[in-house]
Scaffold this active site. Structure first.
Site, short mmCIF file in Angstrom:
data_model
loop_
_atom_site.label_atom_id
_atom_site.label_comp_id
_atom_site.label_asym_id
_atom_site.label_seq_id
_atom_site.Cartn_x
_atom_site.Cartn_y
_atom_site.Cartn_z
N ASN A 176 -0.16 0.95 -12.46
CA ASN A 176 -0.97 0.38 -13.54
C ASN A 176 -2.17 1.23 -13.95
OD1 ASN A 176 -2.14 -0.36 -11.08
ND2 ASN A 176 -3.08 -2.18 -11.94
N GLU A 273 -5.69 -1.91 -0.88
CA GLU A 273 -6.21 -2.57 -2.08
C GLU A 273 -5.03 -3.32 -2.68
OE1 GLU A 273 -9.15 -2.86 -3.08
OE2 GLU A 273 -10.23 -1.29 -2.01
N GLY A 275 -3.51 -7.41 -4.23
CA GLY A 275 -3.56 -8.19 -5.46
C GLY A 275 -4.81 -9.04 -5.60
N CYS A 308 -5.34 -5.66 -11.05
CA CYS A 308 -5.57 -6.45 -9.84
C CYS A 308 -6.80 -7.34 -9.97
CB CYS A 308 -5.71 -5.52 -8.65
SG CYS A 308 -6.89 -4.23 -8.99
N GLU A 486 -13.16 0.90 -1.52
CA GLU A 486 -13.01 2.17 -2.24
C GLU A 486 -14.25 2.38 -3.08
OE1 GLU A 486 -9.08 2.16 -4.13
OE2 GLU A 486 -8.40 3.28 -2.38
P1 NAD Z 1 4.11 -2.06 -5.37
O1 NAD Z 1 3.52 -2.64 -4.15
O2 NAD Z 1 5.46 -2.48 -5.77
O3 NAD Z 1 4.18 -0.47 -5.24
C1 NAD Z 1 3.03 0.32 -4.98
C2 NAD Z 1 3.47 1.66 -4.42
O4 NAD Z 1 4.03 1.44 -3.13
C3 NAD Z 1 4.54 2.36 -5.25
O5 NAD Z 1 4.29 3.76 -5.24
C4 NAD Z 1 5.81 2.04 -4.47
O6 NAD Z 1 6.84 2.99 -4.68
C5 NAD Z 1 5.29 2.07 -3.04
N1 NAD Z 1 6.10 1.34 -2.07
C6 NAD Z 1 6.94 0.30 -2.28
N2 NAD Z 1 7.52 -0.10 -1.12
C7 NAD Z 1 7.00 0.70 -0.15
C8 NAD Z 1 7.17 0.78 1.27
N3 NAD Z 1 8.00 -0.03 1.93
N4 NAD Z 1 6.46 1.71 1.95
C9 NAD Z 1 5.58 2.52 1.33
N5 NAD Z 1 5.39 2.51 -0.01
C10 NAD Z 1 6.07 1.61 -0.75
O7 NAD Z 1 3.04 -2.30 -6.54
P2 NAD Z 1 3.18 -1.99 -8.09
O8 NAD Z 1 4.14 -2.97 -8.67
O9 NAD Z 1 3.41 -0.53 -8.30
O10 NAD Z 1 1.68 -2.31 -8.59
C11 NAD Z 1 1.25 -3.59 -8.88
C12 NAD Z 1 0.49 -4.20 -7.71
O11 NAD Z 1 -0.60 -3.35 -7.36
C13 NAD Z 1 -0.13 -5.53 -8.04
O12 NAD Z 1 0.11 -6.46 -7.02
C14 NAD Z 1 -1.63 -5.25 -8.12
O13 NAD Z 1 -2.46 -6.31 -7.84
C15 NAD Z 1 -1.79 -4.13 -7.17
N6 NAD Z 1 -2.99 -3.37 -7.50
C16 NAD Z 1 -4.13 -3.54 -6.74
C17 NAD Z 1 -5.29 -2.85 -7.06
C18 NAD Z 1 -6.55 -3.01 -6.25
O14 NAD Z 1 -7.44 -2.16 -6.36
N7 NAD Z 1 -6.71 -4.03 -5.44
C19 NAD Z 1 -5.29 -1.97 -8.13
C20 NAD Z 1 -4.13 -1.83 -8.89
C21 NAD Z 1 -2.98 -2.54 -8.54
#
Ligand code: NAD
Length: 507
Positions: A176, A273, A275, A308, A486
């Site tokens: 995102n 970091e 959701g 998020c 962060e």
């Molecule tokens: P996701 O958890 O599906 O994927 C995030 C990353 O993790 C991707 O690069 C993915 O390929 C990798 N990944 C997936 N499975 C894995 C595993 N088993 N081991 C290691 N890596 C793995 O998230 P998304 O759909 O890409 O992003 C959306 C999510 O991110 C939302 O839930 C959002 O809230 C969160 N987010 C949080 C923040 C924050 O600062 N708190 C900021 C942005 C997004």
């Protein structure tokens, strides 16, 4: 382990071009390739990358497996002693210079980001690039802050602490806001003397590679490496790698838990970091116009709510409720939904069909349970666009507090608006999710503002404003929103160094 990357397509990173390369050239430069040891190396397999606004395949990205991950970690491990030995301020100067270089290529990088994420270039992508560069410049100035302490333990013993880098840091990114989140992780890690392996989001990898290549031009080979691939294969190989000394992850709660377990299996530190379901409380004495604008920016409607920290639960005092809902609906009706690359566009697309299906499931459930669904604005009619991933900003009203749409992160342009009458009760409602990432309070009363900021369970609470991440302000969630902070000096010291205590007896 044998590294199965093909050298046939390997090419060194080209030096800084006098003019910024076009967005197409950036995408063409990263077809199926990883950035390992300062070189672009082909992975054994690839995955398609889709432009969400048109549905067109704009290329392929590396589908890295254990072999590619192993090569990247080996490159980072080999580069570490030299990088760690460099004076910290010199490391910082290089990181800051990379930040300035990113600004030179801002326009092309922003186009790449808009194409692959579907986020509008004017309202989202250029700003993301500026923040990413700012983070590099901020941390670039903090090299001399890697200080220890002296401890008055015994007059004949010099007792002190020093800060040391950890080694190879694995940084795993979502799609995102990939550039801001990458820099929040790797800028402090690098200035502290670590080397990094970034796991790009396989859904939006190109701007990540291009920005990392700019960094790589300012750093010794192997200090920054990037691999792309699926989470289940590439991400899991990285978190399980025995030479990774620290994992920093941004993404969903479920994957964050798996990443934490992988770190626990090897007893390495993990920052998460995750959701959020952030509340926005509008009091009866709030400035209505400011609060409405705060809801538009706080809910990140121009990012299709894919944030998020999105203010996705909006509690409005009953005296203002009708006026607020009317003004917010009218304001959202004005947003132009369309081609992310068009300067007139305010709102682009959802990232993927998978994400769209998730959002629709929540809306179907809300409708089935009798909620009122208010869809704002108009969907684009441009035949060059694929309508599949465009969605109107949507408000849900008349919905129970325990409904999944109120409790769970939807990660789409859907905000719940609910009235309130009792202050203590609305604070309790604001705290009644298992998240705790962010919150905002809108009031003219100083005592209400101070009281609410103390009582709300969230890591980042703002009053009468809704700023996004700032490099110098600590940011991170409570509860299941994550672990660790962060941004800020604190993040560099606490999450990317280890503290050593040294006692010298000179009796
Ligand atoms: P996701 O958890 O599906 O994927 C995030 C990353 O993790 C991707 O690069 C993915 O390929 C990798 N990944 C997936 N499975 C894995 C595993 N088993 N081991 C290691 N890596 C793995 O998230 P998304 O759909 O890409 O992003 C959306 C999510 O991110 C939302 O839930 C959002 O809230 C969160 N987010 C949080 C923040 C924050 O600062 N708190 C900021 C942005 C997004």
């Amino acid at each position: 382990m044998t590294v199965q990357t093909s050298t046939a397509q390997a090419a060194p990173i080209t030096p800084t071009a006098p003019t910024a390369p076009a967005a197409d050239a950036i995408i063409a430069a990263w077809q199926g390739l990883n950035l390992i040891g300062g070189e672009r190396l082909a992975a054994a397999a690839t995955l398609p990358v889709i432009a969400p606004a048109t549905g067109a395949e704009i290329g392929v990205t590396a589908a890295s497996g254990p072999a590619e991950v192993d090569a990247a970690v080996a490159a980072a491990r080999a580069a570490w002693p030299g990088w760690a030995a460099m004076p910290a301020r010199d490391r910082g100067r290089r990181v800051a210079a990379a930040g300035r270089a990113i600004l030179d290529e801002l326009e092309d990088l922003a186009r790449v980001l808009a194409l692959e994420t579907g986020k509008a270039i004017r309202t989202e992508c250029r700003g993301e690039l500026r923040t990413a560069a700012d983070i590099l410049e901020f941390y670039g100035g903090l090299g001399s802050e890697l200080k220890g302490e002296t401890v008055p333990f015994n007059p004949r013993m010099l007792t002190m602490t020093t800060r040391e880098p950890l080694g190879v840091v694995a940084a795993i990114l979502p799609w995102n806001v990939p550039l801001v989140l990458m820099m929040l992780k790797i800028a402090p890690a690098l200035v502290a003397g670590n080397t990094v392996v970034v796991k790009a989001s396989e859904e939006a990898p190109y701007a990540t590679f291009a920005a990392a290549a700019i960094l790589a031009r300012h750093l010794p080979a192997g200090v920054v490496n990037v691999v792309s691939g699926t989470g289940a294969v590439c991400g899991a190989a990285l978190t399980a790698h025995p030479d990774v000394a620290k994992i920093t992850f941004t993404g969903s709660e479920a994957v964050g838990q798996a990443v934490y377990e992988a770190g626990a299996a090897r007893i390495v530190p993990v920052s998460l970091e995750l959701g959020g379901k952030s509340p926005m409380i509008v009091c009866a004495d709030a400035d209505l116009a400011k609060a409405v604008e705060g809801a538009v920016s706080g809910m990140r409607f121009t990012r299709q709510g894919q944030s998020c920290t999105a203010s996705s639960r909006i509690y409005v005092h009953q005296d203002l409720y009708d006026a607020f809902l009317g003004a917010l609906t009218a304001r959202l009706d004005q947003l132009v939904i369309g081609d992310p690359l068009d300067e007139a566009t305010d709102v682009g697309t959802i990232i993927s069909a998978r994400q769209m299906a998730t959002i629709r499931r929540y809306l179907d459930l809300a409708e089935a349970d009798g909620a009122r669904v208010i869809r704002c604005g108009r969907l684009p009619e441009d035949p060059a666009l694929d309508p599949a991933l465009f969605m109107q900003p949507t408000l849900l009203t008349d919905i129970a507090d325990d409904h999944p749409c109120v409790q769970e992160e939807i990660f789409g342009p859907v905000a719940v608006i609910q009235p309130w009458a009792d202050y203590d009760a609305v604070i309790a409602r604001a705290n009644a999710t298992h998240y705790g990432l962010a919150a905002t309070v809108w009031t003219a009363s100083l005592s209400t503002a101070l009281d609410a900021t103390q009582r709300i369970d969230a890591g980042y609470v703002q009053v009468n404003q809704n700023l996004t991440i700032q490099p110098n302000v600590s940011y991170g969630g409570f509860g299941r929103s994550g672990l660790g902070k962060e941004a800020s000096l604190e993040a560099m010291l606490e999450h990317f160094t280890r503290k050593k205590t040294i006692v010298i007896n000179f009796d």
